[in-house]
Design an enzyme around this catalytic site. Structure first.
Site, PDB file in Angstrom:
ATOM      1  N   ARG A  38     103.837  11.427  82.621  1.00  0.00           N
ATOM      2  CA  ARG A  38     102.957  11.783  83.732  1.00  0.00           C
ATOM      3  C   ARG A  38     103.167  10.924  84.963  1.00  0.00           C
ATOM      4  O   ARG A  38     102.620  11.201  86.016  1.00  0.00           O
ATOM      5  CB  ARG A  38     101.482  11.614  83.314  1.00  0.00           C
ATOM      6  CG  ARG A  38     101.055  12.590  82.258  1.00  0.00           C
ATOM      7  CD  ARG A  38      99.623  12.278  81.817  1.00  0.00           C
ATOM      8  NE  ARG A  38      99.356  12.882  80.519  1.00  0.00           N
ATOM      9  CZ  ARG A  38      98.795  14.064  80.353  1.00  0.00           C
ATOM     10  NH1 ARG A  38      98.423  14.764  81.387  1.00  0.00           N
ATOM     11  NH2 ARG A  38      98.594  14.545  79.144  1.00  0.00           N
ATOM     12  N   ILE A 105     101.633  10.194  71.424  1.00  0.00           N
ATOM     13  CA  ILE A 105     102.044  11.158  70.398  1.00  0.00           C
ATOM     14  C   ILE A 105     103.231  10.632  69.597  1.00  0.00           C
ATOM     15  O   ILE A 105     103.893  11.365  68.882  1.00  0.00           O
ATOM     16  CB  ILE A 105     102.446  12.495  71.069  1.00  0.00           C
ATOM     17  CG1 ILE A 105     103.566  12.271  72.103  1.00  0.00           C
ATOM     18  CG2 ILE A 105     101.235  13.147  71.742  1.00  0.00           C
ATOM     19  CD1 ILE A 105     104.133  13.571  72.693  1.00  0.00           C
ATOM     20  N   ASP A 106     103.493   9.306  69.739  1.00  0.00           N
ATOM     21  CA  ASP A 106     104.764   8.760  69.245  1.00  0.00           C
ATOM     22  C   ASP A 106     104.710   8.133  67.866  1.00  0.00           C
ATOM     23  O   ASP A 106     105.733   7.663  67.363  1.00  0.00           O
ATOM     24  CB  ASP A 106     105.297   7.742  70.260  1.00  0.00           C
ATOM     25  CG  ASP A 106     104.259   6.672  70.626  1.00  0.00           C
ATOM     26  OD1 ASP A 106     103.455   6.285  69.742  1.00  0.00           O
ATOM     27  OD2 ASP A 106     104.240   6.237  71.793  1.00  0.00           O
ATOM     28  N   HIS A 123      95.840  13.475  71.326  1.00  0.00           N
ATOM     29  CA  HIS A 123      96.806  14.467  71.814  1.00  0.00           C
ATOM     30  C   HIS A 123      97.839  14.829  70.761  1.00  0.00           C
ATOM     31  O   HIS A 123      98.903  15.347  71.073  1.00  0.00           O
ATOM     32  CB  HIS A 123      97.485  13.959  73.101  1.00  0.00           C
ATOM     33  CG  HIS A 123      96.521  13.756  74.238  1.00  0.00           C
ATOM     34  ND1 HIS A 123      96.773  12.936  75.309  1.00  0.00           N
ATOM     35  CD2 HIS A 123      95.283  14.274  74.450  1.00  0.00           C
ATOM     36  CE1 HIS A 123      95.723  12.953  76.146  1.00  0.00           C
ATOM     37  NE2 HIS A 123      94.813  13.753  75.639  1.00  0.00           N
ATOM     38  N   CYS A 131     101.866  24.349  61.563  1.00  0.00           N
ATOM     39  CA  CYS A 131     101.733  25.789  61.711  1.00  0.00           C
ATOM     40  C   CYS A 131     100.475  26.100  62.498  1.00  0.00           C
ATOM     41  O   CYS A 131      99.402  25.586  62.188  1.00  0.00           O
ATOM     42  CB  CYS A 131     101.662  26.444  60.330  1.00  0.00           C
ATOM     43  SG  CYS A 131     101.247  28.189  60.397  1.00  0.00           S
ATOM     44  N   CYS A 156     106.582  29.277  59.635  1.00  0.00           N
ATOM     45  CA  CYS A 156     105.930  28.495  58.577  1.00  0.00           C
ATOM     46  C   CYS A 156     106.379  29.020  57.221  1.00  0.00           C
ATOM     47  O   CYS A 156     106.383  30.228  56.987  1.00  0.00           O
ATOM     48  CB  CYS A 156     104.415  28.609  58.711  1.00  0.00           C
ATOM     49  SG  CYS A 156     103.502  27.900  57.331  1.00  0.00           S
ATOM     50  N   SER A 197      96.269   2.761  79.658  1.00  0.00           N
ATOM     51  CA  SER A 197      95.874   4.117  80.041  1.00  0.00           C
ATOM     52  C   SER A 197      95.394   4.086  81.474  1.00  0.00           C
ATOM     53  O   SER A 197      94.643   3.194  81.871  1.00  0.00           O
ATOM     54  CB  SER A 197      94.758   4.653  79.148  1.00  0.00           C
ATOM     55  OG  SER A 197      94.305   5.905  79.654  1.00  0.00           O
ATOM     56  N   SER A 198      95.813   5.075  82.253  1.00  0.00           N
ATOM     57  CA  SER A 198      95.357   5.136  83.643  1.00  0.00           C
ATOM     58  C   SER A 198      93.977   5.789  83.738  1.00  0.00           C
ATOM     59  O   SER A 198      93.401   5.865  84.809  1.00  0.00           O
ATOM     60  CB  SER A 198      96.373   5.896  84.488  1.00  0.00           C
ATOM     61  OG  SER A 198      96.705   7.096  83.836  1.00  0.00           O
TER      62      SER A 198
HETATM   63 ZN   LIG Z   1     101.373  28.551  58.081  1.00  0.00          ZN
END
Ligand SMILES: [Zn+2]
Length: 254
Positions: A38, A105-106, A123, A131, A156, A197-198
């Site tokens: 971002r 998300i890492d 997040h 799925c 899936c 965090s901003s």
């Molecule tokens: Zn599924």
């Protein structure tokens, strides 16, 4: 302010707290070499993120999303937790911090040794897929080899539903369980520690304000100013790793 006085000030807040909630954003992971999507010059200023509605309605968009994800796999598969992540893990291990709420998300908090049940991912997580119909987890390597062989992402394996990285995309609703967990952790803390965090992305940025309203202290460590600096009890515009490491070391010594 000097680095030493930053460390001393931060240590004082950590030491006075009974129950810390740590809240992390991109800034803690940029210190591991993960770019902040971002930020000015970040990926999203050059390439618009794919919105959730476009992902579900367009096969081309799904392919593009997976192409982009696999292009980043070299980075995500090789990054490791830094000083900051490790100091956070120590706050959890020693019982000073109850939870780590993260916008990242890492998976680096889990990689640094914070137990899964102590990490609240607002997040989602990009290190595996889910799925969209059944919620079943799917690992990335088989998805990648299927994609590279056929040019299409697989369905899936349980319900033939659509697979997507387990992240929360723009336009996708926030994860209810994680939001509820984050809220109850926030309500129960007496120190809310923001790292990197901003504080501009809502609803995530609402948690420090909730903590303040509930009477907790608010400490913000972030390279740049944030809109919540003025309500915080301590603000440090500095690198996270060395500062937090130094402060946590003082706790041990004391
Ligand atoms: Zn599924």
């Amino acid at each position: 302010m000097s680095m030493n006085s930053d460390i001393a000030d931060l240590a004082e807040f950590l030491d006075a707290a009974e129950r810390i909630v740590v809240f992390t954003g991109a800034g803690i992971s940029t210190e591991s070499g993960i770019p902040d999507f971002r930020s000015p010059g970040g990926i999203w200023t050059k390439m618009a993120p794919i919105e959730f509605q476009d992902f579900v309605s367009s096969a081309e968009m799904r392919k593009e999303a997976w192409r982009r994800r696999f292009a980043m796999e070299e980075m995500f598969a090789t990054v490791t937790p830094n000083l900051g992540h490790k100091a956070v893990a120590e706050l959890v291990r020693t019982g000073r911090a109850s939870h780590v709420i993260t916008q990242n998300i890492d998976n680096l908090h889990q990689d640094s040794g914070v137990p899964d049940e102590r990490v609240i991912e607002l997040h989602g997580n990009t290190r595996y897929a889910k799925c969209l119909d059944s919620g079943a987890r799917a690992e990335l390597p088989p998805i990648r080899s299927h994609f590279e062989k056929t040019g299409e992402p697989p369905d899936c394996q349980f319900c033939a539903g659509m697979l997507k990285t387990a992240t929360i995309s723009f336009g996708q609703s926030m994860p209810e369980i994680e939001m509820a967990r984050a809220e109850s952790a926030t309500r129960a803390c007496d120190l809310f520690l923001v790292l990197g965090s901003s504080l501009v992305v809502y609803p995530a940025a609402g948690f420090p304000l909730l903590a303040k309203r509930r009477g907790a202290k608010l400490v913000i460590v972030n390279r740049e100013e944030t809109p919540q600096d003025e309500v915080a009890d301590l603000v440090l515009h500095t690198e996270i790793g060395p500062t937090l490491r130094g402060a946590v070391d003082r706790l041990k010594a004391g």
